[in-house]
Structure formats: C-alpha cells, structure tokens
Scaffold this active site. Structure first.
Site, PDB file in Angstrom:
ATOM      1  N   CYS A 143      66.694 114.738  86.808  1.00 53.23           N
ATOM      2  CA  CYS A 143      66.271 114.130  88.070  1.00 53.23           C
ATOM      3  C   CYS A 143      66.939 112.770  88.250  1.00 53.23           C
ATOM      4  CB  CYS A 143      64.757 113.980  88.074  1.00 53.23           C
ATOM      5  SG  CYS A 143      64.090 113.122  89.514  1.00 53.23           S
ATOM      6  N   CYS A 364      53.005 103.003 105.693  1.00 58.97           N
ATOM      7  CA  CYS A 364      53.775 104.147 105.200  1.00 58.97           C
ATOM      8  C   CYS A 364      53.793 105.272 106.227  1.00 58.97           C
ATOM      9  CB  CYS A 364      53.203 104.639 103.872  1.00 58.97           C
ATOM     10  SG  CYS A 364      51.476 105.165 103.948  1.00 58.97           S
TER      11      CYS A 364
END
Length: 415
Positions: A143, A364
């Site tokens: 990742c 957000c």
C-alpha cells in the site's frame, strides 16, 4: 459501446452522457474516450481509447483491485483542481463564493490511522481493504498510503485473525501510529477465553504493539499510545478520532490559528482529544466541548500539569441535541468548529445568535459546510477564505478549513 467522459461523480467515477442516460466508468477522466460493455449503466472494465493528459500511471500495484483509493490514475494537479471545484459547486448551490487557497497535500505513505478487515482462509488469513462496493478482501502489503509502521504489523494482524476470528465472520482492526508504537483496537473477534487472551497478549508483545484492545477489553499495554498536541501529550481512547496524517493536522491547525490566533478566550466545539484545543491553549484560555466522555477525559489528562498552557476546561456534551447557547458563547472571542460529516446546523444557529466575532470552521463535507455557511452569512457573517487540506491522498474525500468574521454593519454580504 464507445463514449466520452464529461465529468467525475462524487465517488470519482467518470460520467458519460448518452441518449439512454448517464454511463459511469471507474478510473476514467474528463475528456477521455473509452469503450466497453455497458451493464446497468456502468462500464466496469473501460478500455481507454483516448487518454487525458492528466492521466498518470498508478503508483500502487493493488490499485485495480483495492477499494481504498479512487484517483491514483489522475495527476495531483487534476485532483486538486477537481476538489476545489467540488467545493465551489457546493457553495454556488447555496448562493455563496469565497477565495480558495492552494491545496495542502499529504505525501504518500503518511496515513497514520486506518481500519483494515481480516478474514480466515484455508491457507491462514487475509487482512486488507475491501474491493470497491464489495465484500471481497484485497491484501495490500505494498500500500502506498499507509505509514510503514502500519504495514509492518500486517503479519501480526493475520496471526490475530487466525487466533481470534470466527470461521465465517470478519474481524476489524482500527490502527493508529502513536509515539509508543501501533495502537490496535479489534472488533468482531471471538469472545476471548483465558488461553486466547494469553496468546493475543503474547502476540502484542512479540510484534511491539503499544496497546491491544479486543472487543473493548484491554489485553496488552506495553507503552503509552500517546499523541503530541502542542505541548501536551494525550493518550486517546481505543479507536478515537485522529487526523489522518501529521501533515494534514499541521495544515488544519495553521489555518485555525490564522483565524483565531489573536483571541484570548476560545471555545473548541467537537474538540475530540484536543487536536486544536491543546495547541491553542499555549496562547489562549480554551473551553473544549466533545460528545465522547472518554475523549474529554483524555484531553483533560493531557493538559494537566503541562507548563506553558493557559487554562483548559472541557465538558462532555452532545452538541447536536444541546448546542452551546448565546449566553454560554458570549464569553468567547472566537470559536473553533470541527463537526463530523453531518455538519453543525443547530450549533451554527446559536453561534449566529451570539454574534461570536470569529469562527474557524473545519469540515470534511463540502455540502454540509456550504449549508452551514449560508446560515452564517444570512445572519451577518462573511466567508473570508477557504483552504483545502488533502489528507486522504488519491481519494474523493475533501477537507477544508474556513474563516468567518462578522461583517461591519451595513456591509454587503459578499454572495
């Protein structure tokens, strides 16, 4: 079928307009000509006929199968422009506009918190992210998003899955990189008996976990899983909210300070464990309000006895049901507001009634932010500026920090 992508949807899929309706295609960009089989309004395996100049080679070998990232095929410049346009569009829907500064982009391999899933297999166990819109797990040892210390514990998480997951169920690992090592909070595992507790505690010791909590039960605490917020050191409760990257946290804090830096008395609402409250306490008295009592306790414990901090007070309070009222807000020079995705509709009404001079709003969700911004502008505030902070690199997630100030009487609204 051959189509031309005209725009991106909110989940990052390319959208082509056709006589039969919109067609969605993952990992495509505006202006690209693609072709493929259309099923239920989607081309799930698009062939790129004419690529966009903004197309780049995805840096992660897991990108095609993993659901953790949606925009690795796009240049950083394109993603920044697209996210800024999403914010402008949300504001325009509310009749608003504001200057948007340059994006603060966190580097690769900087994500310090993540939630991974684990499942037992015939060969042992798999731990990783889900494929997009799927229950399929994707092992992602390479990742490009997570910090190296989080990737380093993947073997331990597989071992924990073998030890403690049911044969058919899925187990969840909430990971945080802390000053003391990786903090691991597990949910969905088997209820531990004495041998399992012993095995899991030994696993935590062998792999250097700071803390291991299993279904809410602490099984190992080797070192304090602490975070530094300004001068204070805080030990967040298991699985507590934490800004995704240190770089993103620093950018948000800088934007907040640029708004409230001259204030002497501050309220920090939806304060978490003190991400903003404790650094700001170096220059102002701060009252922090947070709905989770465990996070409030961690914040106060972190502030206790720290030299160089002004007075820090805190309370556990559901600001959705019991927002601070004007008579409570009236003693503050400025407010910091960092709500979850739903925004802070009830609290914004009270801030407007109290006419708090300055407001730093961290969001957000551009849609709920724009809704709250409209309510503030309607009662006399101006939206001075917005800064974008991209902590969730290669995702469609958008975060921002904004400055609101009271307009002088008689001034235009700036809509």
């Amino acid at each position: 079928m051959k189509v031309t992508i005209t725009r991106l949807g909110h989940l990052g899929d390319g959208i082509a307009e056709t006589p039969e309706g919109p067609v969605f295609a993952p990992r495509t960009l505006p202006g690209e000509v693609i072709e493929g089989e259309v099923l239920a309004g989607r081309i799930d395996a698009p062939a790129i006929v004419t690529p966009s100049p903004d197309r780049v080679r995805p840096p992660c070998p897991h990108y095609r199968t993993c659901g953790g990232c949606a925009l690795q095929h796009a240049s950083d410049g394109f993603v920044a422009r697209w996210k800024a346009e999403v914010v402008r569009t949300a504001l325009a829907a509310q009749g608003l506009q504001a200057p948007i500064g340059a994006e603060h982009l966190s580097p690769p391999a900087s994500r310090r918190r993540a939630v991974l899933a684990g499942r037992r297999t015939k060969a042992g166990a798999m731990v990783g992210f889900h494929a997009r819109a799927s229950e399929t797990l994707v092992d992602a040892p390479d990742c490009r998003v997570l910090r190296p210390e989080l990737l380093a514990v993947l073997p331990a998480l597989r071992a924990a899955t073998v030890l403690g997951a049911s044969r058919k169920g899925e187990i969840s690992f909430a990971l945080s990189a802390t000053d003391g090592g990786v903090d691991v909070a597990v949910s969905g595992g088997r209820e531990p008996d004495a041998p399992l507790r012993q095995s899991l505690a030994a696993l935590a010791e062998t792999h250097g976990f700071a803390r291991l909590v299993w279904n809410g039960e602490p099984l190992a605490l080797r070192r304090p899983p602490s975070q530094h917020f300004g001068l204070a050191r805080v030990e967040p409760p298991p699985g507590a909210f934490l800004q995704a990257t240190r770089e993103g946290e620093a950018a948000l804090l800088a934007a907040v300070k640029a708004t409230v830096g001259g204030a002497s008395r501050l309220a920090d609402l939806f304060a978490g464990c003190g991400t903003f409250a404790l650094p700001l306490a170096s220059q102002a008295e701060v009252h922090a309000v947070e709905g989770d009592p465990a996070m409030v306790a961690a914040l106060l414990a972190g502030a206790r006895g720290v030299s160089g901090l002004k007075n820090v007070s805190a309370e556990a309070r559901d600001l959705f049901r019991r927002p601070l009222l004007p008579e409570e807000l009236g003693r503050f020079d400025a407010v910091v507001l960092d709500p979850p995705r739903a925004g802070a509709e009830a609290q914004v009404v009270e801030i407007g009634r109290a006419a708090v001079p300055l407001l730093a709003y961290v969001s957000c969700n551009p849609v709920s932010f724009a809704r709250d911004a409209r309510a503030l502008v309607a009662v006399g505030y101006q939206l001075d500026w917005i800064e974008l902070v991209d902590q969730f690199r290669w995702s469609t997630h958008i975060e921002l920090a904004a400055r609101f100030s009271l307009r002088p009487r008689g001034a235009a609204s700036g809509r």
